[in-house]
Design an enzyme around this catalytic site. Structure first.
Site, PDB file in Angstrom:
ATOM      1  N   LYS A   1       0.843  -1.204   0.000  1.00  0.00           N
ATOM      2  CA  LYS A   1       0.000   0.000   0.000  1.00  0.00           C
ATOM      3  C   LYS A   1       0.876   1.251   0.000  1.00  0.00           C
ATOM      4  O   LYS A   1       0.599   2.236  -0.685  1.00  0.00           O
ATOM      5  CB  LYS A   1      -0.936  -0.011   1.217  1.00  0.00           C
ATOM      6  CG  LYS A   1      -2.094  -0.962   0.999  1.00  0.00           C
ATOM      7  CD  LYS A   1      -2.826  -1.356   2.260  1.00  0.00           C
ATOM      8  CE  LYS A   1      -3.772  -2.507   1.906  1.00  0.00           C
ATOM      9  NZ  LYS A   1      -4.255  -3.255   3.040  1.00  0.00           N
TER      10      LYS A   1
ATOM     11  N   GLN B   1      -5.295  -2.379   9.091  1.00  0.00           N
ATOM     12  CA  GLN B   1      -5.016  -3.696   8.510  1.00  0.00           C
ATOM     13  C   GLN B   1      -5.591  -4.790   9.426  1.00  0.00           C
ATOM     14  O   GLN B   1      -5.316  -4.817  10.618  1.00  0.00           O
ATOM     15  CB  GLN B   1      -3.491  -3.850   8.367  1.00  0.00           C
ATOM     16  CG  GLN B   1      -3.065  -5.035   7.543  1.00  0.00           C
ATOM     17  CD  GLN B   1      -3.488  -4.945   6.086  1.00  0.00           C
ATOM     18  OE1 GLN B   1      -3.323  -3.927   5.436  1.00  0.00           O
ATOM     19  NE2 GLN B   1      -4.069  -6.026   5.577  1.00  0.00           N
TER      20      GLN B   1
ATOM     21  N   ASP C   1     -11.702   1.432   3.047  1.00  0.00           N
ATOM     22  CA  ASP C   1     -11.940  -0.009   2.898  1.00  0.00           C
ATOM     23  C   ASP C   1     -13.430  -0.281   2.671  1.00  0.00           C
ATOM     24  O   ASP C   1     -13.805  -1.387   2.297  1.00  0.00           O
ATOM     25  CB  ASP C   1     -11.494  -0.745   4.173  1.00  0.00           C
ATOM     26  CG  ASP C   1     -10.236  -1.563   3.948  1.00  0.00           C
ATOM     27  OD1 ASP C   1      -9.905  -1.836   2.778  1.00  0.00           O
ATOM     28  OD2 ASP C   1      -9.590  -1.930   4.957  1.00  0.00           O
TER      29      ASP C   1
END
Ligand code: NDP
Length: 283
Positions: free
Chosen positions: A50, A94, A117
């Site tokens: 990322k 995460q 997300d």
């Protein structure tokens, strides 16, 4: 039948190039914060990727690496700071988090407009009601792959195997929004093969190596393989028996090089979208 292998890597690169081009004259750059708690090896790789994607595109990025013993309150404090930061437009925590931290609580503490997300209740609810906010990256990436391959989803019979909140369910909703007729299968589905054989578009999001075999798919079907598994030799493979299925279908995504790169690209796209929302079109 020789199938067309959908090149997710190439399409993901196109998306990154489009974003790069869009932001090149922006005074302020979109900013992504990635939060990693603990020492999960796979998570460390995802976070590095990322960071790399942000660098390539020209986004501002921050990575917060926190020790395993971080408390829930410490993590919530950090997210609160990131929610208030003018430099940060997208936040991603995460997963998985260590057992002592409640994932739902942490995810839902992210401002919906920074939830790149697409996992917060608000964004999930918006998706369900057709008022799309930020979309979950993997299913959004699958739709983008299908569309950029020139496939018209309207009226197609789509079967999704898997009903998780992050892949199967949102995938089904997005396909329905795009006017497919959908069937969702899971571990309690009877006669799975009878259902998968009906699919014009088959999405496998199961997590079982090569479970979808050639006799489970219709001739000329379009196969989207979300799975990421290890085969008997420890090699990365999907949920679909690629070598045999590819002979029978019209389009298929490989693993690696299909859905995976698209998930990464859609995170970048969501970060740009979040930035545009928060800065009134970058002005
Ligand atoms: P989950 O484990 O959360 O969900 C798996 C789903 O598959 C469940 O709904 C389960 O049914 C169903 N299932 C399991 N076994 C069977 C079976 N024998 N027959 C029919 N259905 C079955 O996984 P995720 O949705 O998180 O991920 C799915 C796969 O996609 C994994 O391999 C994961 O690594 C990969 N993935 C890849 C991404 C990418 O970027 N390429 C991103 C996210 C995930 P039930 O609900 O009844 O248990």
């Amino acid at each position: 039948m020789t199938s067309n292998i959908i090149d997710g890597k190439k399409i993901a690169q196109e998306i990154r190039d489009e974003i790069k081009n869009k932001i090149k004259d922006f005074k302020q750059k979109p900013g992504l914060a990635v939060v990693l708690v603990g020492e999960d090896e796979a998570s460390k790789i995802y976070v590095k990727n990322k960071e790399k994607d942000c660098q390539e595109i020209g986004f501002y990025s921050e990575v917060h690496r926190l020790p395993e013993k971080t408390t829930e309150n410490e993590l919530l404090d950090l997210i609160n700071n990131l929610n208030n930061s003018k430099k940060i437009h997208g936040i991603i925590v995460q997963l998985p988090l260590p057992d002592h931290i409640k994932e739902e609580l942490v995810i839902n503490s992210i401002l919906p407009e920074k939830d790149v997300d697409g996992f917060t209740y608000i964004n999930a609810g918006k998706l369900l009601t057709g008022n799309n906010g930020l979309l979950p990256c993997t299913p959004a990436g699958c739709i983008e792959l299908i569309k950029r391959t020139g496939i018209d989803i309207k009226g197609k019979e789509a079967v999704i195997v898997g009903r998780s909140n992050i892949v199967g369910k949102p995938m089904a909703i997005l396909l329905m929004q795009n006017h497919a007729t959908i069937t969702v299968c899971h571990s309690k589905t009877k006669d799975l093969k009878e259902i998968t054989k009906r699919a014009d578009i088959l999405v496998a999001a199961i997590g079982r190596a090569k479970m979808i075999t050639a006799e489970m798919v219709k001739d000329n079907a379009i196969i989207i393989d979300v799975g990421m598994n290890k085969d008997e030799h420890g090699k990365l493979c999907g949920d679909v028996d690629f070598d045999n299925v590819k002979e029978k279908v019209s389009f298929i995504t490989p693993v690696p090089g299909g859905v995976g790169p698209m998930t990464r690209a859609m995170l970048m796209k969501n970060t740009l979208e979040a930035f545009l929302l928060q800065t009134n079109g970058g002005k």
